[in-house]
Design a protein around this motif. Structure first.
Motif, PDB file in Angstrom:
ATOM      1  N   GLY B 263      91.782  55.623  31.432  1.00 10.56           N
ATOM      2  CA  GLY B 263      93.069  55.664  32.494  1.00 10.56           C
ATOM      3  C   GLY B 263      93.377  54.281  33.212  1.00 10.56           C
ATOM      4  N   ALA B 264      92.546  53.233  32.366  1.00  9.47           N
ATOM      5  CA  ALA B 264      92.985  51.880  32.924  1.00  9.47           C
ATOM      6  C   ALA B 264      94.280  51.328  32.394  1.00  9.47           C
ATOM      7  N   SER B 265      94.677  50.589  32.942  1.00 10.34           N
ATOM      8  CA  SER B 265      96.194  49.961  32.915  1.00 10.34           C
ATOM      9  C   SER B 265      96.496  49.225  31.454  1.00 10.34           C
ATOM     10  N   SER B 266      95.419  48.750  30.921  1.00 11.43           N
ATOM     11  CA  SER B 266      95.375  47.924  29.656  1.00 11.43           C
ATOM     12  C   SER B 266      94.220  48.096  29.099  1.00 11.43           C
ATOM     13  N   GLU B 267      93.878  47.490  27.845  1.00 14.78           N
ATOM     14  CA  GLU B 267      92.403  47.631  27.137  1.00 14.78           C
ATOM     15  C   GLU B 267      91.806  46.403  27.872  1.00 14.78           C
ATOM     16  N   ASP B 268      92.321  45.197  28.203  1.00 15.60           N
ATOM     17  CA  ASP B 268      91.653  44.316  28.993  1.00 15.60           C
ATOM     18  C   ASP B 268      91.206  44.727  30.430  1.00 15.60           C
ATOM     19  N   ASP B 269      91.952  45.669  30.848  1.00 13.44           N
ATOM     20  CA  ASP B 269      91.519  46.240  32.354  1.00 13.44           C
ATOM     21  C   ASP B 269      90.152  47.090  32.039  1.00 13.44           C
ATOM     22  N   ALA B 270      90.401  47.893  30.973  1.00 12.32           N
ATOM     23  CA  ALA B 270      89.305  48.883  30.821  1.00 12.32           C
ATOM     24  C   ALA B 270      88.118  48.081  30.481  1.00 12.32           C
ATOM     25  N   ARG B 271      87.994  46.845  29.657  1.00 17.12           N
ATOM     26  CA  ARG B 271      86.951  46.310  29.694  1.00 17.12           C
ATOM     27  C   ARG B 271      86.325  45.506  30.759  1.00 17.12           C
ATOM     28  N   ALA B 272      87.290  44.641  31.596  1.00 11.43           N
ATOM     29  CA  ALA B 272      86.971  44.196  32.733  1.00 11.43           C
ATOM     30  C   ALA B 272      86.212  45.255  33.779  1.00 11.43           C
ATOM     31  N   SER B 273      86.896  46.584  33.791  1.00 10.18           N
ATOM     32  CA  SER B 273      86.057  47.392  34.692  1.00 10.18           C
ATOM     33  C   SER B 273      84.781  47.820  34.371  1.00 10.18           C
ATOM     34  N   TYR B 274      84.288  47.953  32.975  1.00 10.33           N
ATOM     35  CA  TYR B 274      83.190  47.993  32.603  1.00 10.33           C
ATOM     36  C   TYR B 274      82.131  46.748  32.987  1.00 10.33           C
ATOM     37  N   VAL B 275      82.517  45.730  32.799  1.00 12.20           N
ATOM     38  CA  VAL B 275      81.887  44.345  33.258  1.00 12.20           C
ATOM     39  C   VAL B 275      81.575  44.177  34.967  1.00 12.20           C
ATOM     40  N   PHE B 276      82.668  44.683  35.567  1.00 12.19           N
ATOM     41  CA  PHE B 276      82.688  44.799  37.023  1.00 12.19           C
ATOM     42  C   PHE B 276      81.577  45.917  37.492  1.00 12.19           C
ATOM     43  N   CYS B 277      81.505  47.114  36.935  1.00  9.46           N
ATOM     44  CA  CYS B 277      80.583  47.854  37.111  1.00  9.46           C
ATOM     45  C   CYS B 277      79.144  47.279  37.055  1.00  9.46           C
ATOM     46  N   ALA B 278      79.094  46.787  35.774  1.00 10.11           N
ATOM     47  CA  ALA B 278      77.723  46.190  35.282  1.00 10.11           C
ATOM     48  C   ALA B 278      77.138  45.080  36.287  1.00 10.11           C
ATOM     49  N   ALA B 279      77.964  44.321  36.850  1.00  9.58           N
ATOM     50  CA  ALA B 279      77.854  43.265  37.929  1.00  9.58           C
ATOM     51  C   ALA B 279      77.373  44.175  39.161  1.00  9.58           C
ATOM     52  N   ILE B 280      78.117  44.871  39.716  1.00  4.39           N
ATOM     53  CA  ILE B 280      77.602  45.842  40.922  1.00  4.39           C
ATOM     54  C   ILE B 280      76.278  46.443  40.635  1.00  4.39           C
ATOM     55  N   LYS B 281      76.118  46.784  39.532  1.00  5.49           N
ATOM     56  CA  LYS B 281      74.787  47.456  39.347  1.00  5.49           C
ATOM     57  C   LYS B 281      73.524  46.337  39.081  1.00  5.49           C
ATOM     58  N   LEU B 282      73.834  45.203  39.191  1.00  2.00           N
ATOM     59  CA  LEU B 282      72.847  44.031  39.397  1.00  2.00           C
ATOM     60  C   LEU B 282      72.056  44.212  40.684  1.00  2.00           C
TER      61      LEU B 282
END
Lengths: 61, 494
Positions: B263-282
């Protein structure tokens, strides 16, 4: 503090992940019109997270 | 537990805010794409926070604190190895194919890559699993409301269902993501608060480590990867079962997770959302497991060593009772409720998406109009909540440990699912027949290993190996699809 086999394995898994982020994915993802600055570069931040995890398991694994 | 008027006011304010936000986000839903994929309009930061909260609910907050007390820091691997690693791989290796193939669900992708049988099998399994999960979350909510406000089980289940149903039914994924972002903002300070208060009470981190290490049964509590003789989490099972199978299958193959990035607004946003999730999970695993270690340092005599019949769910409530002052209790309970509601709405929305996309449209009404699918999606949200509510009493009375039941059921099909996704995306050689055979052998292997009493981490790994070997063997002797049919679905053919 030495690294145990389990820790070493996790570090290697993250190293492979880093390889995918830096070398494999550029071939899969359509190239952007212009390279973004480092602070907006998703690949940079992902690499940083992977390296942080490698350090965690190298030290405490 | 007695609540001050301030605490009660904060909890009511939280419930009203989250419901109001959800209803506000429901405006402008006109098509099934708006409803199931938020019109592909979610920014990366919202999708990332939503990913975190979809994963972490009240059962994780209570369960991980209890297991932190019982097993120690090894529980952090559920995020360090079981989440961050697969999430990074998903962002750069798998997500481009989900995105490029323009699918709505993971079974839909599997159906296009292999055949409709694989799609139907995983759609049915995930739907059943999600219904059971909804029931489980309602039980967690009821346990909280019973302890906190003295409400009865059925009243608690009813109130939670109505509040979540109100905005999930009307707003779909957009309402879910908006409320999850708010929940994430509440969850992090709530979890931090209990850790800070606990560390202060113990007298600092070094005192905490000294007190925990002094106990006779905590020999491996500070081992991130315990020895191979550990009774529950030996390091080979953690790395192979969790890191290579269960984690990737959950983060790459779980509709409730992947739907946010679709549901992300672009493929780049989808990729960035995963990385942001990983950063929070640190940092998140530290906040979730540390309370268990603090409880060991403060209340080990009272809680005792874990053994048969020992209740892991008592650890966090005891800490909250003893450590949290009035006013702060309202914030903390807001965080718990945030976890419950966010978890619940994620699974209901995703189950509704699966049922409409993978079962109703292909089998019941192939020519169904978009309006019909939208209306059905909304109706199913209500139906799933009702079904989950009815099933919740069975869960409450029949399962001693809901967390373990959740993991055991996942291990039945996650190995096979991940094998199919991995080989399906990485090689054009995997055939439809190989996919079906791998799926069946993987699930059968998981059932056999569970029956013999294996740890669920080993079950998942064994199932993955069996599914992979079968898929490869059968694919070698059957005909693969032509490249044109695989374009956008497999690496190297875009």
């Amino acid at each position: 503090m030495g690294i145990d086999p389990g820790g070493l394995l996790v570090v290697l898994l993250y190293a492979a992940c880093l390889g995918v982020i830096l070398f494999v994915s550029p071939k899969l993802v359509a190239p952007a019109a212009a390279t973004p600055p480092w602070w907006r570069n998703v690949r940079f931040w992902a690499s940083l997270v992977a390296v942080a995890q490698m350090v965690v398991y190298a030290v405490w694994g | 537990m007695t609540l001050s008027p301030l605490d009660l006011g904060l909890i009511v304010l939280y419930l009203l805010t989250v419901t109001g936000l959800g209803l506000w986000a429901s405006r402008g839903i006109r098509t099934s794409r708006d409803y199931f994929l938020a019109g592909k309009s979610i920014p990366w930061w919202a999708a990332g926070m939503s990913l975190v909260v979809s994963d972490i609910g009240a059962k994780d907050m209570i369960g991980l604190a209890g297991d932190g007390y019982r097993y120690g820091v090894v529980m952090m691997n559920f995020d360090f190895v079981g989440c961050i690693l697969p999430v990074l791989l998903a962002a750069f290796l798998f997500m481009p194919f989900f995105w490029g193939s323009n699918v709505t669900t993971i079974p839909e992708y599997l159906g296009r890559r292999y055949n409709p049988s694989v799609r139907t099998f995983f759609a049915v399994v995930w739907s059943l699993f999600m219904l059971a999960t909804v029931a489980t979350i309602l039980v967690s909510a009821a346990a909280m409301f019973e302890g906190l406000l003295g409400w009865s089980f059925w009243f608690s289940v009813g109130v939670t269902s109505v509040l979540v149903g109100l905005y999930t039914a009307s707003g779909g994924l957009r309402a879910v993501v908006v409320t999850e972002v708010f929940s994430c903002v509440v969850l992090i300070p709530g979890a931090t608060l209990i850790c800070v208060l606990g560390i202060r009470e113990v007298g600092g981190v070094s005192t905490l480590m000294a007190k925990v290490s002094a106990l006779s049964w905590t020999r491996e509590h500070f081992e991130l990867l315990p020895s191979s003789s550990h009774p529950a989490y030996p390091w080979p099972a953690v790395v192979l079962g969790l890191g290579i199978v269960l984690g990737p299958a959950y983060w790459i193959g779980n509709q409730a997770i992947v739907q946010r990035t679709l549901g992300a607004s672009s493929e780049d946003d989808a990729r960035a959302s995963y990385v942001f999730c990983a950063a929070i999970k640190l940092v998140f695993p530290v906040l979730l497991v540390l309370p268990g270690l603090i409880a060991l340092a403060l209340y080990a005599e009272e809680l005792g060593p874990p053994g048969a019949g020992w209740d892991a769910n008592q650890v966090l409530p005891l800490m909250v009772k003893r450590l949290v002052p009035p006013g702060a209790l309202g914030i903390l309970m807001g965080a718990f409720i945030a976890g419950v509601m966010a978890n619940l709405e994620s699974y209901i929305n995703s189950a509704s998406t699966l049922l409409v996309t993978d079962l109703y449209r292909p089998f019941v009404r192939p020519r169904a109009s978009d309006e019909e699918c939208l209306a059905l999606g909304r109706f199913l949200v209500v139906g799933l909540l009702l079904g989950g509510a009815l099933f919740s009493y069975q869960v409450k009375t029949r399962f001693a440990s809901v967390f373990e039941a959740f993991q055991t059921f996942l291990s039945f099909f996650q190995g096979a699912l991940f094998a199919l996704l991995l080989f399906g995306m990485l090689t054009r050689r995997a055939t439809a027949e190989g996919g079906v055979a791998g799926m069946l052998v993987g699930v059968a292997t998981a059932a056999a290993l569970t029956a013999t009493g294996q740890l669920y981490l080993w079950t998942a790994f064994g199932s993955f190996v069996a599914a992979s070997a079968t898929l490869v063997a059968v694919s070698l002797f059957t005909t693969r699809k032509p490249d044109d049919e695989l374009r956008g679905l497999v690496c190297w053919i875009r």
